[in-house]
Design a protein around this motif. Structure first.
Motif, short mmCIF file in Angstrom:
data_model
loop_
_atom_site.label_atom_id
_atom_site.label_comp_id
_atom_site.label_asym_id
_atom_site.label_seq_id
_atom_site.Cartn_x
_atom_site.Cartn_y
_atom_site.Cartn_z
N THR A 14 0.83 -1.20 0.00
CA THR A 14 0.00 0.00 0.00
C THR A 14 0.86 1.25 0.00
O THR A 14 0.56 2.22 -0.71
CB THR A 14 -0.91 0.00 1.24
OG1 THR A 14 -1.68 -1.20 1.24
CG2 THR A 14 -1.82 1.20 1.26
N GLU A 15 1.93 1.24 0.76
CA GLU A 15 2.83 2.39 0.80
C GLU A 15 3.57 2.56 -0.52
O GLU A 15 3.79 3.68 -0.98
CB GLU A 15 3.80 2.26 1.98
CG GLU A 15 3.07 2.41 3.31
CD GLU A 15 3.80 1.79 4.48
OE1 GLU A 15 3.60 2.30 5.60
OE2 GLU A 15 4.56 0.82 4.30
N ARG A 16 3.93 1.44 -1.17
CA ARG A 16 4.55 1.53 -2.50
C ARG A 16 3.56 2.11 -3.51
O ARG A 16 3.92 2.97 -4.32
CB ARG A 16 5.03 0.16 -2.95
CG ARG A 16 6.31 -0.29 -2.27
CD ARG A 16 6.84 -1.58 -2.89
NE ARG A 16 6.12 -2.75 -2.46
CZ ARG A 16 6.35 -3.39 -1.31
NH1 ARG A 16 7.27 -2.95 -0.49
NH2 ARG A 16 5.66 -4.45 -1.00
N ASP A 52 14.19 3.47 1.03
CA ASP A 52 14.12 3.36 -0.44
C ASP A 52 13.07 4.31 -1.00
O ASP A 52 13.30 4.96 -2.02
CB ASP A 52 13.77 1.92 -0.85
CG ASP A 52 14.84 0.91 -0.50
OD1 ASP A 52 16.00 1.31 -0.28
OD2 ASP A 52 14.50 -0.29 -0.43
N ILE A 53 11.92 4.38 -0.35
CA ILE A 53 10.84 5.26 -0.83
C ILE A 53 11.20 6.72 -0.59
O ILE A 53 11.01 7.57 -1.46
CB ILE A 53 9.50 4.91 -0.13
CG1 ILE A 53 8.99 3.56 -0.61
CG2 ILE A 53 8.46 5.99 -0.36
CD1 ILE A 53 8.55 3.52 -2.06
N GLU A 54 11.72 7.02 0.59
CA GLU A 54 12.04 8.42 0.89
C GLU A 54 13.10 8.98 -0.05
O GLU A 54 13.07 10.17 -0.36
CB GLU A 54 12.48 8.55 2.34
CG GLU A 54 11.32 8.38 3.30
CD GLU A 54 11.73 8.41 4.74
OE1 GLU A 54 12.92 8.15 5.04
OE2 GLU A 54 10.87 8.69 5.58
N ALA A 55 14.01 8.14 -0.51
CA ALA A 55 15.05 8.60 -1.43
C ALA A 55 14.45 9.10 -2.75
O ALA A 55 15.04 9.96 -3.41
CB ALA A 55 16.04 7.48 -1.70
N LEU A 56 13.28 8.61 -3.11
CA LEU A 56 12.63 9.03 -4.35
C LEU A 56 12.01 10.41 -4.25
O LEU A 56 11.67 11.02 -5.26
CB LEU A 56 11.55 8.01 -4.75
CG LEU A 56 12.04 6.58 -4.96
CD1 LEU A 56 10.85 5.66 -5.19
CD2 LEU A 56 13.03 6.51 -6.10
N PHE A 57 11.82 10.92 -3.03
CA PHE A 57 11.13 12.18 -2.81
C PHE A 57 12.01 13.27 -2.21
O PHE A 57 11.52 14.34 -1.89
CB PHE A 57 9.91 11.95 -1.91
CG PHE A 57 8.80 11.19 -2.60
CD1 PHE A 57 7.79 11.87 -3.26
CD2 PHE A 57 8.79 9.81 -2.60
CE1 PHE A 57 6.78 11.18 -3.90
CE2 PHE A 57 7.78 9.11 -3.26
CZ PHE A 57 6.78 9.80 -3.91
N THR A 58 13.30 13.02 -2.06
CA THR A 58 14.16 13.99 -1.38
C THR A 58 14.23 15.34 -2.11
O THR A 58 14.39 16.37 -1.48
CB THR A 58 15.59 13.45 -1.18
OG1 THR A 58 16.11 13.08 -2.45
CG2 THR A 58 15.59 12.29 -0.23
N ASP A 59 14.12 15.33 -3.44
CA ASP A 59 14.22 16.58 -4.19
C ASP A 59 12.86 17.11 -4.63
O ASP A 59 12.78 18.04 -5.42
CB ASP A 59 15.13 16.40 -5.41
CG ASP A 59 14.60 15.37 -6.39
OD1 ASP A 59 13.76 14.53 -5.98
OD2 ASP A 59 15.02 15.39 -7.55
N LEU A 60 11.79 16.52 -4.10
CA LEU A 60 10.44 16.94 -4.47
C LEU A 60 9.74 17.58 -3.28
O LEU A 60 9.88 17.12 -2.14
CB LEU A 60 9.61 15.74 -4.95
CG LEU A 60 10.08 15.08 -6.25
CD1 LEU A 60 9.32 13.78 -6.47
CD2 LEU A 60 9.91 16.01 -7.43
N ASP A 66 2.80 8.95 3.07
CA ASP A 66 2.68 8.88 4.53
C ASP A 66 3.27 7.56 4.98
O ASP A 66 2.65 6.51 4.83
CB ASP A 66 1.21 8.99 4.95
CG ASP A 66 1.04 8.88 6.45
OD1 ASP A 66 2.04 9.05 7.18
OD2 ASP A 66 -0.10 8.63 6.89
N LEU A 67 4.46 7.61 5.53
CA LEU A 67 5.14 6.41 6.00
C LEU A 67 5.15 6.33 7.52
O LEU A 67 5.98 5.68 8.11
CB LEU A 67 6.58 6.39 5.46
CG LEU A 67 6.69 6.40 3.93
CD1 LEU A 67 8.15 6.54 3.52
CD2 LEU A 67 6.08 5.16 3.34
#
Length: 147
Positions: A14-16, A52-60, A66-67
């Protein structure tokens, strides 16, 4: 973003899925090009941990997934079983009893002292009630123990 110790916590499907949907929102607003979106979606689907997920949003900018449910077991149990607070102290039965006395003084003692002052002129009861509340609050912290 999460604290370093939670980065290795596993996430759910669900988080993915939420991460992929939010990447789509960022693409639709023009923050990501289609190639970048596809690259990040593949990484989001393959992600296993919170980091892994947070790394995808660091520059956004927001929104981010919501993790908050993906936290370590110690953090989750901290509030449920009385693990150490921020000062490294845990409640003891004695500190809990003194804390209950402090709460009762605040809820019943101080209003009662105000009523005694208004109707009977016993102004000193306010001083006693406030003093006891302060002392009980300090004693509650003093009675807590190191784990």
């Amino acid at each position: 973003m999460s604290q370093g110790r939670d980065a290795g916590i596993r996430i759910s499907g669900t988080e993915r899925d939420e991460a992929v949907a939010l990447l789509g929102r960022h693409m639709s607003t023009g923050r990501l090009e289609i190639e970048e979106y596809e690259f990040r979606c593949v990484r989001a689907v393959a992600a296993r941990t919170r980091g892994d997920i947070e790394a995808l949003f660091t520059d956004l900018p927001a929104p981010h997934p919501d993790l908050s449910a993906a936290v370590g077991p110690r953090d989750r149990l901290k509030h449920a079983v009385g693990l150490p607070n921020d000062k490294g102290l845990v409640a003891t039965p004695r500190s809990a009893a003194v804390g209950m006395f402090c709460a009762l003084m605040m809820v019943l003692g101080i209003p009662g002292a105000i009523l005694l002052t208004v109707f009977l002129g016993m102004w000193w009861t306010i001083v006693a009630a406030v003093g006891l509340t302060i002392v009980a609050g300090a004693a509650e912290e003093a009675f807590k123990a190191r784990p």
